[in-house]
Design a protein around this motif. Structure first.
Motif, mmCIF file in Angstrom:
data_model
loop_
_atom_site.group_PDB
_atom_site.id
_atom_site.type_symbol
_atom_site.label_atom_id
_atom_site.label_comp_id
_atom_site.label_asym_id
_atom_site.label_seq_id
_atom_site.Cartn_x
_atom_site.Cartn_y
_atom_site.Cartn_z
ATOM 1 N N GLY A 1 0.641 -1.361 0.052
ATOM 2 C CA GLY A 1 0.082 0.186 -0.056
ATOM 3 C C GLY A 1 0.357 1.119 0.047
ATOM 4 N N ALA A 2 2.422 1.371 -0.390
ATOM 5 C CA ALA A 2 3.015 2.132 -0.059
ATOM 6 C C ALA A 2 2.665 2.833 -1.358
ATOM 7 C CB ALA A 2 4.627 2.012 -0.252
ATOM 8 N N VAL A 3 3.457 4.575 -1.183
ATOM 9 C CA VAL A 3 2.872 5.543 -2.690
ATOM 10 C C VAL A 3 3.741 5.868 -3.493
ATOM 11 C CG1 VAL A 3 1.541 7.439 -3.320
ATOM 12 C CG2 VAL A 3 0.526 5.828 -1.784
ATOM 13 N N VAL A 4 4.682 6.645 -1.703
ATOM 14 C CA VAL A 4 5.921 7.003 -2.669
ATOM 15 C C VAL A 4 7.258 6.194 -1.965
ATOM 16 C CG1 VAL A 4 5.485 9.427 -3.080
ATOM 17 C CG2 VAL A 4 6.142 8.255 -1.012
ATOM 18 N N THR A 5 8.643 5.802 -1.990
ATOM 19 C CA THR A 5 9.395 5.422 -1.915
ATOM 20 C C THR A 5 11.049 6.574 -2.172
ATOM 21 O OG1 THR A 5 11.341 3.111 -0.965
ATOM 22 C CG2 THR A 5 10.628 3.652 -3.446
ATOM 23 N N SER B 1 15.337 6.784 -1.953
ATOM 24 C CA SER B 1 16.698 5.498 -2.396
ATOM 25 C C SER B 1 16.753 4.898 -1.065
ATOM 26 C CB SER B 1 17.588 6.507 -3.178
ATOM 27 O OG SER B 1 17.874 7.679 -2.534
ATOM 28 N N GLN B 2 16.748 5.577 -0.320
ATOM 29 C CA GLN B 2 17.388 5.460 1.184
ATOM 30 C C GLN B 2 16.367 3.375 1.675
ATOM 31 O OE1 GLN B 2 19.961 6.946 3.473
ATOM 32 N NE2 GLN B 2 19.334 4.575 4.500
ATOM 33 N N GLU B 3 15.465 3.795 1.142
ATOM 34 C CA GLU B 3 14.318 3.052 1.810
ATOM 35 C C GLU B 3 14.156 1.695 0.026
ATOM 36 O OE1 GLU B 3 9.382 2.047 2.928
ATOM 37 O OE2 GLU B 3 10.068 3.448 1.246
ATOM 38 N N LEU B 4 14.590 1.840 -0.507
ATOM 39 C CA LEU B 4 14.359 1.295 -1.702
ATOM 40 C C LEU B 4 16.075 0.291 -1.368
ATOM 41 C CD1 LEU B 4 12.953 -0.118 -3.903
ATOM 42 C CD2 LEU B 4 13.959 1.767 -5.759
ATOM 43 N N GLY B 5 16.926 0.845 -1.077
ATOM 44 C CA GLY B 5 17.964 0.862 -0.735
ATOM 45 C C GLY B 5 18.420 -0.519 0.558
ATOM 46 N N THR C 1 11.379 14.261 -2.060
ATOM 47 C CA THR C 1 10.011 13.568 -2.162
ATOM 48 C C THR C 1 10.623 12.040 -2.213
ATOM 49 O OG1 THR C 1 9.046 15.501 -3.153
ATOM 50 C CG2 THR C 1 7.667 12.765 -2.344
ATOM 51 N N GLY C 2 11.355 12.053 -3.160
ATOM 52 C CA GLY C 2 11.394 10.380 -3.942
ATOM 53 C C GLY C 2 10.449 9.949 -4.858
ATOM 54 N N TYR C 3 11.000 8.773 -5.270
ATOM 55 C CA TYR C 3 10.349 7.936 -6.224
ATOM 56 C C TYR C 3 8.608 7.253 -6.020
ATOM 57 C CZ TYR C 3 14.944 7.986 -7.470
ATOM 58 O OH TYR C 3 16.003 8.278 -7.442
ATOM 59 N N ASN C 4 7.762 8.067 -6.596
ATOM 60 C CA ASN C 4 6.095 7.540 -6.999
ATOM 61 C C ASN C 4 6.561 5.846 -7.259
ATOM 62 O OD1 ASN C 4 3.579 6.960 -8.473
ATOM 63 N ND2 ASN C 4 2.723 8.168 -7.595
ATOM 64 N N ILE C 5 5.592 4.973 -7.001
ATOM 65 C CA ILE C 5 6.200 3.471 -6.761
ATOM 66 C C ILE C 5 5.400 2.750 -8.326
ATOM 67 C CG2 ILE C 5 6.133 1.656 -5.665
ATOM 68 C CD1 ILE C 5 6.011 2.506 -2.776
ATOM 69 N N LYS C 6 4.248 3.935 -7.835
ATOM 70 C CA LYS C 6 4.011 2.941 -9.431
ATOM 71 C C LYS C 6 4.222 3.573 -10.898
ATOM 72 C CE LYS C 6 -1.223 2.013 -8.999
ATOM 73 N NZ LYS C 6 -2.669 2.072 -9.161
ATOM 74 N N PHE C 7 4.496 4.884 -10.766
ATOM 75 C CA PHE C 7 5.385 5.703 -11.906
ATOM 76 C C PHE C 7 6.874 4.918 -12.135
ATOM 77 C CE2 PHE C 7 8.324 9.066 -14.288
ATOM 78 C CZ PHE C 7 7.629 8.429 -14.666
#
Lengths: 206, 206
Positions: B28-32, B34-38, B63-69
């Motif tokens: 259900g996350a919307v954005v992430t 580079s830190q979290e993804l890492g 903000t970071g990255y929009n996950i869906k995008f």
DNA sequence: TAGATTGTTAATCGATTAACAATC
DNA sequence: TAGATTGTTAATCGATTAACAATC
């Protein structure tokens, strides 16, 4: 005897050399060269010589490497000059396939424990292996002093299994679940995820 | 749009990012970031940003990255925004396991052709897949315009299968046989050999 | 001895990390 | 505006390759 640490990437190539040497030996070859071995594994001759020389002087100038001797040395280095017991957790299609896999024994491994949390599977036999309930996993792995496990459960359960394994002496995990798992310091993890491998190649397709 | 060639090692990490993003999305996350993804893939934030930025500016400062995008973009880059047909050659335990594998479809692949040279297996069905004789392989793969194959035959036959595949338009091969195969320029090969992975880890066991 | 191939060093190449200006 | 995080550059680190003396 070198005391400096060998880069992990070199360790990772040794199994490929060993695999090729075993095939060369099956073919009846007695000696090989870094050149020939390189062609078999798709790695440059210079790199093979450098990799092998990290561990000792196993070749002879002018002649090359004695296949039997080098295989033996590599098996000692990789510690596959013995048979390691391996546990599998998750007896779905993948777990079944791995449990039946014939390619382990002559390369240093045998599956001796199998676990699943589905009561219908617990007690069933695969070859001469009886599936046990996952609740018994920690105790059984400890009792058998198993150091290597393969995770073949759905992605959502892989981390929980890894957490349980952390209570045992398992220090090497082969993870078939398509997810990165966190493990304590000193525990190694390798991943097998066919979809990831395929996606690596589709980039280059048109 | 960059025109310089992207290093293969970066391409190889994109599927890992995509896999993690899909799990984050499921949660259900919307954005992430580079830190979290890492943390999810075990790779440094700097490297993730650098890898992704090779293909465009897909994030937003602050903000970071929009996950869906980002998922969508990665799927486009890796060309898994579609379903690829895949052929399997060799219907032993491994071939069966791979044919039944449920993890392919939502990652861009479906097995549509299966071959074996054992007359007792030819004609048998696996799901809604009928095993064909290997002698029909080249013609069938050409007719279906399949670009991806998985080799699951014994090591001694893997090269012969690869040579046959060279007559088709297959340009990506996932090889389960424990042997390095030679293929024409432009054909990619990935290897899956569990014993090799295990041997990489036993070095560190005591 | 002449030919071949190792083991090793130095040079090259490429990948990762650290740092920060740009900007949301 | 203040805080956060990207995209990118420069610096570091490590791996691969080329070359050759040593020697079988």
């Amino acid at each position: 005897m070198k005391s400096k640490e060998i880069p992990d990437i070199i360790i990772g190539r040794l199994p490929l050399y060993l695999r090729a040497l075993q095939r060369l030996e099956d073919r009846g070859a007695v000696v090989t060269s870094s050149q020939e071995l390189g062609e078999w594994v798709g790695i440059s001759a210079a790199q093979i010589r450098k990799d092998i020389s990290q561990f000792g002087e196993f070749g002879k100038q002018g002649t090359g490497y004695n296949i039997k001797f080098l295989s033996e040395k590599l098996r000692e280095i990789l510690k596959v000059d013995r048979i390691w017991d391996v546990a599998i957790i998750g007896m779905g299609d993948i777990g079944h396939g791995v449990a039946n896999y014939q390619g382990f024994l002559d390369r240093g491994f045998q599956v001796t424990l199998a676990f699943d949390n589905n009561p219908e599977k617990v007690g069933k036999k695969i070859g001469n292996l009886t599936i046990q309930d996952t609740s018994e996993m920690v105790a059984a792995i400890k009792a058998a002093d198993v150091k290597i496990a393969m995770i073949a459960v759905p992605a959502d359960y892989a981390q929980a299994v890894a957490d349980e394994l952390a209570k045992t002496d398992v220090h090497a995990i082969l993870n078939y679940a398509p997810i990165c798992i966190n493990v304590p310091e000193g525990v190694r993890v390798q991943y097998i995820d066919p979809a990831t491998h395929l996606q690596w190649m589709t980039y280059y397709l048109d």
